[in-house]
Every structure is written in C-alpha cells, then in structure tokens.
Design an enzyme around this catalytic site. Structure first.
Site: not given
Ligand code: URA
Length: 438
Positions: A83, A162, A169, A184, A188
C-alpha cells in the site's frame, strides 16, 4: 451500559475506549443509531485526544468487521500486498504486483482512484483498453489463484464503515489524525485476506505527509497496529518531493510501468519497485534476504516472467494484453506542448505537488470523487533532478487535446522546475525502513 453520547464524551475528555465500546460505536453508526454529526464529533475528539495502539487496533477491527474479509485460503503461499500513501507519478503497483507474483508471492490488490493531486492505480489500469477493475469476489479469487495477482477497486463489502467515516472526515477537517488514517488504511487492506503488508509511506511536497517526522509517526503506527492485528508489516519511507519516474497522468504512467517490466523505465521507479518488491519476497517467504530478493526480481524482469504475468493479469481482467508488448496501443492525446527551460543550469528540484495539480488541471485527475478522468492526457518530464539543462531545452512534454487551453498548465509545469547554477547533491529514494522491531 453507557450511552453513545457518554462514549463520545469519554474520548473528548481524554479517556480510553475499550474494544467493545469502539465496536458498539461503529456498529451503531452503521445501523443509523449514531448520527453522522455524532460520528463527526467522535472523529474530532480522536483528532485532539488521539488513540493508543489498543484502541486503534479495536477501531481497525471494528471497521474491518463492518464488511467481509475475502477468503484466499485456497491460494497457496503467503499473500502479500503493498500500500502506498499516495503521490505524484506513483505507478509502482502496476509493475510491482505482476513482478512479485511472477516470483511466487500471490498479490491480491484492492486499489483506489486518484483524488486531489495524487493519482490512483485504478485510473491508470483503466487506461488499458477493456480492463475491468470491478470484479466479483469469486472472480478476484480465481485470478489471484491462476495468475498470481489481480487488481480491483474497493467493493461495497470491503470496510463499508471506512467509506462512511472517511466521507465525514473529508468535510470535518479530521482526515489528518493518525489513528483514523491507520484504521482506514488497515481495515481496507486486511479485508483482502492478506498475510502480510508492505507499506510505502511517501514523504515530501507531493505526499500526504510533508515532513519526515509526520511520515515516521504514521509509518510506525501502521506497523505497530498492523502487527498487533496479526499481520507481518514493513514500511519504507520514500521520497515524494519530486514526481516518481518521468510520467504523470494515466496512460503514460501505465506505459512507464510496463517499460520497467521490460527492463527499461527510469532509475527511481525501478529502484522503488525493487525496494518494495524485495520486502514482499522476503516477507512472503520466497527469498532468504533482501539481496537475494532483489536478484530474483531482476531475473524476473530479464527473463520476461514479470511482463508475461502482466499480460496474463490484463487478459484475465478483460484488457488488451498486447499493450505490454506494444505500449503505443495505450491512448495518447493528439497534441504535444513542450515546456522549455528559460535558463541554463541544473535541475535542483521538480515540485511534485505543482506537477500533480497541473496534471489534475489537464483532466488527468479529479477534484471531486464523481468526476471522470481523461486517460490520454498527461505530463512527461524530459529531465530529472540533477540533470544539466540549457536554455530552450524541453523540460517536459504535455499530451493535450487543446493546445490553446494548455498554456496555463504549461506555465505551471515550468514553474515547478527549480533550475540552479550548481548540481544538487545526490538524494536517496528510500529514506527509512520501519519494522515492528525498529
Ligand atoms: N488513505 C486512506 O485510505 N485513508 C485515510 O484516512 C487516509 C489516506
């Protein structure tokens, strides 16, 4: 039992929320019993008061549990994903996933779209004619098993909490809270059914984290919380002060990533791919150490295994696999506008944020999540940091649909280049490596 308002007040006053309290809050929000304005208040309380690792793990688990975890138990071997926190010109996933899969580590990858000045893997993949990023889970699982890698977008069943909380947010100035970012990202990624995760935490003007201290704090939290959630996690902090590679856009970035798989591509993109890939081979248990892993990745480039895996993945996802061999099959806007150097000197810096914003202004990115992108437009940098340039020499070429409309973008790209009389000192791409033991 405390009311939901009492739990928000507990965090507001700097208290510690237990795992079951956090699970209740997330469940209640999903069920509509906790209103969006109450969840926003909780996010603001977390922004100011923070969360310790146990709370962040509980938040990650609660958000993960709001959806499904893809079951990849019928895919042999340790499943490893990467990621990136996002940057400009960051097309690493497109060459990394097939390359690592070709070396024997399955890579199930759920990616995102570009938003703001940063690009997204899904937009770059969709530049390939026919390529589908929306697949059902059984098809995703089959392609990971048969090809070794598959790259799709987030489904409705991947951490839906999320998605709901991120939308709040985004409009309540609570994105930049480390526990919220960690939960977050990890909720995922853990939903992909992975065993291990390699993180590329970008640092600099073009990144989410502008300073090394902030990037280190995020990377350390991601590694600690991911490890506490039972996964093997390693993070590299990598430089994002200048765009990665030479191409910024969509189709042109895909082209550049495919060049890496064929033994070409710019040195920094290859280095980023090898550095992250080596971590994935070691953590995936197919290489004894990073040096052996790098050697294997280079072999998979040289003998064509990485490119062959990319062809198979593209074909399996409905795309035209001939783009790997012949990248001219990727779309390119009809006109080229050159951005010329206005003085002699050395390229001391290329502002990644400005180049990213210029690319968005051309239509290659989006400023709202519902916008479409133009895959055919983009910016190709003709020089890199440290290169000597002469007045009148092209610094960049823009692929555009309308030459007259590109004048403003061209000026913006020119302003992104810092030309200095002295050659800048060499800078490394990988700045730090963070593991659960560091
Ligand atoms: N990327 C994400 O997936 N979530 C966040 O909160 C910030 C960056």
């Amino acid at each position: 039992m405390e009311t939901l308002v009492e739990l928000i007040a507990l965090k507001r006053d700097g208290g510690h929320l237990t795992e079951s309290q956090i699970a209740r809050l997330i469940r209640a929000h999903g069920a509509g019993e906790l209103a969006d304005y109450q969840m926003s208040a909780l996010c603001m309380a977390i922004f100011f008061r923070g969360m310790d690792d146990a709370e962040t793990v509980a938040l990650t688990r609660a958000m993960l549990g709001s959806g499904d975890v893809i079951d990849l138990s019928d895919v042999p071997g340790l499943k490893v994903d990467k990621h990136s926190t996002g940057g400009v010109g960051d097309k690493v996933s497109l060459c990394l996933a097939p390359l690592v899969a070709a070396c024997g580590v399955p890579v199930p990858m759920v990616s995102g779209r570009g938003l703001g000045h940063t690009g997204g893997t899904l937009d770059k993949l969709e530049a390939i004619p026919g390529f589908k990023v929306t697949l059902d889970v059984p098809t995703f699982r089959r392609i990971v098993r048969e090809v070794g890698t598959c790259m799709i977008g987030q489904t409705d069943r991947i951490a839906p909490a999320d998605k709901r909380i991120y939308a709040l947010r985004d409009v309540t100035a609570t994105v930049e809270a480390i526990p919220l970012i960690v939960a977050s990202i990890l909720s995922k990624k853990l939903a992909e059914g992975i065993d291990a995760l390699v993180l590329d935490v970008k640092v600099g003007r073009g990144a989410f984290m502008k300073s090394i201290e902030d990037a280190r704090a995020l990377a350390t939290a991601l590694v600690r919380v991911g490890t506490a959630a039972g996964k093997d996690v390693v993070a590299l902090l990598t430089d994002m002060s200048a765009p990665l590679g030479r191409a910024v856009g969509n189709a042109n970035e895909t082209r550049e990533a495919l060049e890496v798989l064929k033994g070409g591509g710019p040195a920094d993109l290859l280095e980023c791919t090898l550095a992250l890939g080596a971590e994935m081979l070691v953590i995936g248990g197919v290489a004894a150490d990073l040096a052996a892993a790098r050697a294997e990745l280079r072999r998979a480039i040289a003998d064509g295994r990485g490119a062959a895996t990319a062809e198979k993945m593209i074909a399996a996802q409905g795309g035209d696999p001939r783009v790997v061999e012949d990248t001219s099959r990727l779309p390119r806007a009809p006109h080229t506008v050159e951005v010329l150097a206005e003085s002699d000197g050395f390229v001391a810096g290329i502002d990644a944020l400005e180049v990213g914003l210029a690319s968005v202004a051309m239509g290659a990115g989006r400023t709202r999540a519902d916008q479409a992108v133009d895959h055919a437009v983009g910016i190709d940098l003709e020089v890199a940091r440290g290169d000597e340039v002469r007045r009148g020499q092209p610094l960049a070429r823009l692929a555009v649909r309308d030459v007259a409309a590109a004048a403003e973008t061209a000026a913006r790209v020119r302003a992104a280049f810092r030309i200095a009389p002295e050659r800048p000192a060499e800078a490394s791409l990988v700045l730090e490596r963070i593991t659960s033991r560091s």
